[in-house]
Design a protein around this motif. Structure first.
Motif, mmCIF file in Angstrom:
data_model
loop_
_atom_site.group_PDB
_atom_site.id
_atom_site.type_symbol
_atom_site.label_atom_id
_atom_site.label_comp_id
_atom_site.label_asym_id
_atom_site.label_seq_id
_atom_site.Cartn_x
_atom_site.Cartn_y
_atom_site.Cartn_z
ATOM 1 N N ASN A 180 0.735 -1.215 0.027
ATOM 2 C CA ASN A 180 0.166 -0.123 0.061
ATOM 3 C C ASN A 180 0.658 1.085 -0.104
ATOM 4 N N LEU A 181 2.036 1.230 0.348
ATOM 5 C CA LEU A 181 3.045 2.505 0.724
ATOM 6 C C LEU A 181 3.349 2.790 -0.829
ATOM 7 N N GLY A 182 3.483 1.444 -1.628
ATOM 8 C CA GLY A 182 3.982 1.684 -2.958
ATOM 9 C C GLY A 182 5.304 2.123 -3.379
ATOM 10 N N GLU A 183 6.062 1.982 -2.338
ATOM 11 C CA GLU A 183 7.539 2.996 -2.394
ATOM 12 C C GLU A 183 8.332 1.851 -3.280
ATOM 13 N N VAL A 184 8.130 0.721 -3.192
ATOM 14 C CA VAL A 184 8.972 -0.323 -4.172
ATOM 15 C C VAL A 184 8.086 -1.103 -4.746
ATOM 16 N N LYS A 185 8.172 -1.288 -6.203
ATOM 17 C CA LYS A 185 7.347 -2.232 -7.019
ATOM 18 C C LYS A 185 7.956 -3.382 -6.808
ATOM 19 N N LEU A 186 7.258 -4.194 -6.270
ATOM 20 C CA LEU A 186 7.535 -5.537 -6.046
ATOM 21 C C LEU A 186 6.814 -6.517 -7.251
ATOM 22 N N ASP A 187 7.544 -7.550 -7.437
ATOM 23 C CA ASP A 187 6.867 -8.739 -8.241
ATOM 24 C C ASP A 187 6.443 -9.807 -7.601
ATOM 25 N N GLY A 188 7.195 -10.037 -6.408
ATOM 26 C CA GLY A 188 6.747 -11.153 -5.859
ATOM 27 C C GLY A 188 7.311 -11.091 -4.133
#
Ligand code: SF4
Length: 365
Positions: A180-188
């Motif tokens: 939800n913070l969206g600071e790092v775009k994670l894929d998994g």
């Protein structure tokens, strides 16, 4: 595979690495949520053998590291209260709070004792009926059932001078908070094996469903971790997001239902403050009202000084996956395991300690 040696077999590892290289096309960022995974990845040099398009980030999966400064300050204040014997797992001793640590307070004369289990703390309470014995209940879903059992045991034996100061936390809400913070775009996510052995795989399903992020529960041996990375890569390359169990010898979809029952009997979900993330709703565990006689946070009315963070320490960003340990200016200079500034260097499961111990050199995020 049946034997531990097979989970460390270099031939199997080589084959998995080749498979990963063959199928992995997209640049991806996977977060290993668990501190024990971070240690295993560092110790086995896993980051270095992966193709450049795969980045592994450490997450908020070290219970010592995510304990907020304010909670350490409060624990110290309780430990200094008259007539208290304060008990804790060893990892918490050196973690600096805003002004001091349990270790320093112990050197100053406070009765602070390292225990190896809650039953040790309970025994101390039984042997010292004129004292108030407090256990610093730090951990995730993995340790919460044993703490819950100690409360039930104290109740059964009529031990009235045993209390816990619970800063317990639950992992899935923290994973959601990071997304939800969206600071790092994670894929998994490489999901934690020990926590999942208790909670099962179902509590991660909302991450795959609502956030479209792949999840694989991994064991702790090098082959376990490489296998989980290969499973994550396959999901991403196929455009899928689902929860898979790569650690079938330890985890089932429903988890350990007996442990869950004990946990639910004693604890209920509460909002909790995480270092570097802030307050995450329903991510902590507090004692239910019928057990509040054991709750140190209610029993001890202590003055806690205003919290302050350590200048230059990047533990918060590291726990959010925004920075790697080498990105902290203090890493290996002002901050070392002998002289830790932040919890990530204190805890054996902390990322900074793991990177320092195994000399990992990786590019910044
Ligand atoms: S190197 Fe030390 S000060 Fe920097 S983030 Fe890690 S623990 Fe905190």
């Amino acid at each position: 595979m049946r034997y531990l040696s097979e989970y460390r077999d270099p031939t199997i590892a080589k084959k998995l690495i080749e498979d990963i290289k063959k199928i992995s096309k997209k640049p991806v960022k996977f977060m290993e949520v668990c501190g024990t995974h971070t240690v295993s990845i560092s110790k086995n040099g896993i980051r270095q053998v992966l193709p450049e398009n795969i980045s592994l980030l450490s997450g908020p999966g070290c219970p010592v590291c995510v304990t907020a400064n304010g909670d350490i300050d409060k624990a110290i204040a309780i430990a200094e209260a008259p007539g208290v014997i304060f008990t804790t797992f060893g990892d918490m001793m050196k973690v600096p709070g805003s002004y001091s640590s349990l270790s320093e307070k112990s050197a100053d004369g406070a009765d602070i004792r390292v225990v190896y289990s809650t039953l040790d703390a309970l025994k101390i309470a039984k042997n010292n009926p004129d004292k108030k014995v407090v256990f610093f209940a730090v951990g995730f879903e993995t340790t919460a059932p044993t703490i819950a059992l100690s409360i039930l045991e104290a109740e059964r034996q009529g031990i009235k001078n045993y209390f816990i100061y619970s800063v317990h936390k639950m992992v899935p809400p923290a994973m959601a908070a990071l997304l939800n913070l969206g600071e790092v775009k994670l894929d998994g996510f490489i999901c934690p094996g020990h926590v999942s052995a208790i909670i099962g795989s179902k509590p991660y399903e909302f991450i795959a469903r609502d956030h479209k992020i792949s999840c694989v529960i991994a064991g702790f041996e090098p082959i376990d971790i490489l296998q989980s990375i290969s499973m994550l890569v396959k999901q991403v390359e196929n455009g899928e997001a689902k929860v898979e169990i790569g650690y079938k010898r330890g985890v089932s979809s429903l988890g350990n239902t007996k442990a869950q029952e004990v946990m639910k009997k004693v604890f209920e979900a509460c909002d909790a403050e995480w270092r570097g993330i802030g307050v995450i709703p329903e991510s902590g565990l507090s004692l239910r009202t019928n057990f509040e006689g054991f709750d140190a946070s209610k029993i001890f009315d202590v003055d806690v000084p205003p919290t302050k963070e350590h200048l230059g320490c990047s533990c918060g960003e590291i726990l959010r996956g925004v920075k790697l340990p080498y990105d902290c200016k203090l890493f290996g200079k002002a901050c070392t395991p002998e002289n830790p500034i932040g919890p990530c260097m204190v805890s054996t499961e902390g990322s900074c300690a793991a990177y320092y111990r195994y000399g990992e050199v990786v590019d910044g995020v």
